[in-house]
Design an enzyme around this catalytic site. Sequence first.
Site, PDB file in Angstrom:
ATOM      1  N   CYS A   1      25.536  -7.894  23.002  1.00  0.00           N
ATOM      2  CA  CYS A   1      24.892  -6.798  24.116  1.00  0.00           C
ATOM      3  C   CYS A   1      24.163  -7.572  25.274  1.00  0.00           C
ATOM      4  O   CYS A   1      22.892  -7.205  25.369  1.00  0.00           O
ATOM      5  CB  CYS A   1      24.144  -5.953  23.296  1.00  0.00           C
ATOM      6  SG  CYS A   1      25.015  -4.816  22.087  1.00  0.00           S
TER       7      CYS A   1
ATOM      8  N   TYR B   1      21.251  -5.145  26.850  1.00  0.00           N
ATOM      9  CA  TYR B   1      21.664  -3.713  27.491  1.00  0.00           C
ATOM     10  C   TYR B   1      21.340  -3.628  29.091  1.00  0.00           C
ATOM     11  O   TYR B   1      21.517  -2.736  29.503  1.00  0.00           O
ATOM     12  CB  TYR B   1      21.534  -2.475  26.799  1.00  0.00           C
ATOM     13  CG  TYR B   1      22.461  -2.086  25.739  1.00  0.00           C
ATOM     14  CD1 TYR B   1      23.267  -2.984  25.103  1.00  0.00           C
ATOM     15  CD2 TYR B   1      22.435  -0.921  25.291  1.00  0.00           C
ATOM     16  CE1 TYR B   1      23.920  -2.731  23.931  1.00  0.00           C
ATOM     17  CE2 TYR B   1      23.138  -0.117  24.063  1.00  0.00           C
ATOM     18  CZ  TYR B   1      24.028  -1.372  23.635  1.00  0.00           C
ATOM     19  OH  TYR B   1      24.863  -0.978  22.575  1.00  0.00           O
TER      20      TYR B   1
ATOM     21  N   TRP C   1      17.458  -2.008  24.752  1.00  0.00           N
ATOM     22  CA  TRP C   1      17.750  -1.918  23.696  1.00  0.00           C
ATOM     23  C   TRP C   1      17.207  -3.003  22.623  1.00  0.00           C
ATOM     24  O   TRP C   1      17.204  -2.760  21.646  1.00  0.00           O
ATOM     25  CB  TRP C   1      19.451  -2.204  23.888  1.00  0.00           C
ATOM     26  CG  TRP C   1      20.186  -2.083  22.602  1.00  0.00           C
ATOM     27  CD1 TRP C   1      20.528  -1.339  21.753  1.00  0.00           C
ATOM     28  CD2 TRP C   1      20.562  -3.340  22.007  1.00  0.00           C
ATOM     29  NE1 TRP C   1      21.237  -1.792  20.690  1.00  0.00           N
ATOM     30  CE2 TRP C   1      21.282  -2.961  20.694  1.00  0.00           C
ATOM     31  CE3 TRP C   1      20.417  -4.864  22.162  1.00  0.00           C
ATOM     32  CZ2 TRP C   1      21.712  -3.981  19.642  1.00  0.00           C
ATOM     33  CZ3 TRP C   1      21.032  -5.721  21.441  1.00  0.00           C
ATOM     34  CH2 TRP C   1      21.657  -5.192  20.118  1.00  0.00           C
TER      35      TRP C   1
ATOM     36  N   TYR D   1      33.812   2.045  22.497  1.00  0.00           N
ATOM     37  CA  TYR D   1      32.650   1.413  22.374  1.00  0.00           C
ATOM     38  C   TYR D   1      32.897  -0.182  22.259  1.00  0.00           C
ATOM     39  O   TYR D   1      33.682  -0.587  21.322  1.00  0.00           O
ATOM     40  CB  TYR D   1      31.806   2.017  21.615  1.00  0.00           C
ATOM     41  CG  TYR D   1      30.362   1.330  21.331  1.00  0.00           C
ATOM     42  CD1 TYR D   1      29.554   1.391  22.482  1.00  0.00           C
ATOM     43  CD2 TYR D   1      29.658   1.042  20.474  1.00  0.00           C
ATOM     44  CE1 TYR D   1      28.118   1.138  22.452  1.00  0.00           C
ATOM     45  CE2 TYR D   1      28.576   0.269  20.233  1.00  0.00           C
ATOM     46  CZ  TYR D   1      27.808   0.576  21.355  1.00  0.00           C
ATOM     47  OH  TYR D   1      26.471   0.034  21.126  1.00  0.00           O
ATOM     48  N   HIS D   2      32.310  -0.984  23.165  1.00  0.00           N
ATOM     49  CA  HIS D   2      32.694  -2.402  22.878  1.00  0.00           C
ATOM     50  C   HIS D   2      34.078  -3.010  23.310  1.00  0.00           C
ATOM     51  O   HIS D   2      34.443  -4.172  22.885  1.00  0.00           O
ATOM     52  CB  HIS D   2      32.335  -3.054  21.609  1.00  0.00           C
ATOM     53  CG  HIS D   2      30.980  -2.879  21.275  1.00  0.00           C
ATOM     54  ND1 HIS D   2      30.276  -2.972  19.818  1.00  0.00           N
ATOM     55  CD2 HIS D   2      29.527  -2.805  21.854  1.00  0.00           C
ATOM     56  CE1 HIS D   2      29.060  -3.049  19.790  1.00  0.00           C
ATOM     57  NE2 HIS D   2      28.604  -2.724  21.087  1.00  0.00           N
TER      58      HIS D   2
ATOM     59  N   HIS E   1      30.367  -3.730  27.709  1.00  0.00           N
ATOM     60  CA  HIS E   1      29.696  -2.516  27.505  1.00  0.00           C
ATOM     61  C   HIS E   1      30.038  -1.409  28.989  1.00  0.00           C
ATOM     62  O   HIS E   1      29.037  -0.813  29.530  1.00  0.00           O
ATOM     63  CB  HIS E   1      28.295  -2.370  27.213  1.00  0.00           C
ATOM     64  CG  HIS E   1      27.739  -2.973  26.106  1.00  0.00           C
ATOM     65  ND1 HIS E   1      27.829  -4.201  25.607  1.00  0.00           N
ATOM     66  CD2 HIS E   1      27.578  -2.304  24.793  1.00  0.00           C
ATOM     67  CE1 HIS E   1      27.575  -4.386  24.531  1.00  0.00           C
ATOM     68  NE2 HIS E   1      27.328  -3.073  24.006  1.00  0.00           N
TER      69      HIS E   1
END
Length: 643
Positions: free
Chosen positions: A240, A282, A300, A500-501, A586
């Site tokens: 992240c 993030y 985050w 997601y990811h 992301h």
Amino acid sequence: MWQALAALLVATVPFVASQIDRTGWTVTVDSFQTGTNNEAAKAIDGNTGTIWHTQWMPNTVALPHTITLDMKRSYNVNGLTYLPRQDGNSNGNIGQHLIQISLDGTTWTTTASGSYLDDSSLKRTPFTPVPARYVRIIAQTEAGGRGPWTSAAEINVLAAASYTKPPTNLGIWGATIDFPIVPAAAALLTNGKVLLWSSHKPLDFAGGSGSGKTETAIYDPATGTVSRRTVTETQHNMFCPGLSLDASGRPFVTGGDDAAKLSIYDGTNWIAGPNMRIQRGYQSSTTLSDGRIFVIGGSWSGGQGNKNGEIWSPASNSWSLLPGCPVAPMLTADRRGVYRSDNHAWLFGWKSGSVFQAGPSKAMNWYTTVGTGGQKTAGLRGTDPDAMNGNAIMYDAVNGKILTVGGAPNYEDNQATGNARIVTIGTPGQTASVAAIGNLAKARAFHNSVVMPDGKVLVLGGESYPIPFSDNTAILTPELFNPATSSFTSVNPETVPRTYHSWALLLPDATIVSGGGGLCGACATNHPNAQIYSPAYLFKADGTKASRPVINSVSATNVAVGATVTVSMNTAVTRFSLVRYGSATHSVNTDQRRIPLTPTASGLSYTVTVPSDPGVALPGPWMLFALDSAGVPSVAKTIIIRA
């Protein structure tokens, strides 16, 4: 007719698979150990306590090893599962491999390649459905390098209920690439390989804060090989993070789980840089016109709020705070507050060291980076709401054209939007121009978008109702944006949900690699794989491969802005483009952008001029493509542009 098929594909979910009954099947192998109950049939006997194992005494048999399944009739095969031995011994676990299928046992087609993780977990390889009677695995390496062995507890084959040959005028998805990690981030390296990483564990992010390590892999498209490496030397869990390619093309990874850290990959070694002044996760970062790197946001991890801008200088290898670059103007109105509202900014390095922030907040902003920095509003993105986990892509940097697509008002648990806008920027500090265009066919967030050599943009994956670690509302059908018509066309669907990811990147051969998703341990949404999409511009109308122009040579591969480059071709072409190397995590790729180039021709020698403004032609690695009159692109030559 193909338009009707394209519409049908929007609602098609390709990877619906059932396990085929193995009754009556036969198995052949290149080697097995006699006298030890390790014959080939043990791989399909339904007993996880038995194994097929290649010969180890009185002498070993060298790799590669092959196991071939004869299913006795044709099925619409769309996947395979491989269960390594379950007895606590890892000898023979398959590493690098090929999975091939055949109708007759003579002519074989590769449907998957790559490398499996060296553990006892079930390996699942999905691929595009194809009729086959025979399936074989070619084990090229032993996953742990322990010896020249191969073993398997159980191998199953999966099938789809039906099969329709995909039309090439909607592009073609190639063989699946298996990885020994779930890659949540990716960066294209200047040697053409793809750097991938997950977290402190190959398949799971949980519990990684302060672990000081990252599981990485490198995929080589030229050879199909995948190598794994655990990175500990920078003491940085790079899950992240903020991610950019610096002026020399090095992946520049900030924060994440280890929220203050900076790690830089030089193509061979990971280098620990100075810690950021503000801890972040993030956040987004972008390379500037002078080679510095700007970072903002990231609540985050490392505490919440006040994640204002800071900047890294390559000259001093140090960070400086920019108190004049506040994060507050770019916050979304997320229901979870600043923890989510300062995430994943859509940043573009621009002229005179400025930064344009196009989203995901509905408010757009300019940031300046001289002295202590500055901020000025750039206006609203029309009537578009906050669009967290949407995309912004600069498809024409010369004219300041940015496509924005999708996203959602909140990070998760709400309906995504299908909105699309063309944002046009010029002089830093001026209000951006915004034009609404036709929406996506499918609303989506957690998707990725990739600009192509011809200026079109492929929008891939995502969910219509974004929830992390869920594929429940996954969108499998990509959409292709055409800037000439400001419209979208649906193309052939992906095999695997990319939510997601996930990530996607343009490769130097003008194909697009799309991969990842999940990273949640034993969850059903882990996708340790990727596929490569060959766009329709690589095919003739009859479905055969198009003949591609070839760049024989370029006069220089390291040039300053404003330089002219002479390109020698093997055939006539009509246009050129530069596309900057990409990095993605992301749903954010602040590196990619495209510069259209108009050549001057003298026979098969062409001269193109790099834009003179380093805010347009950002410093770093670029792919130079030549396109013929039919729009078929060459394989790119890499050009490093200096500020």
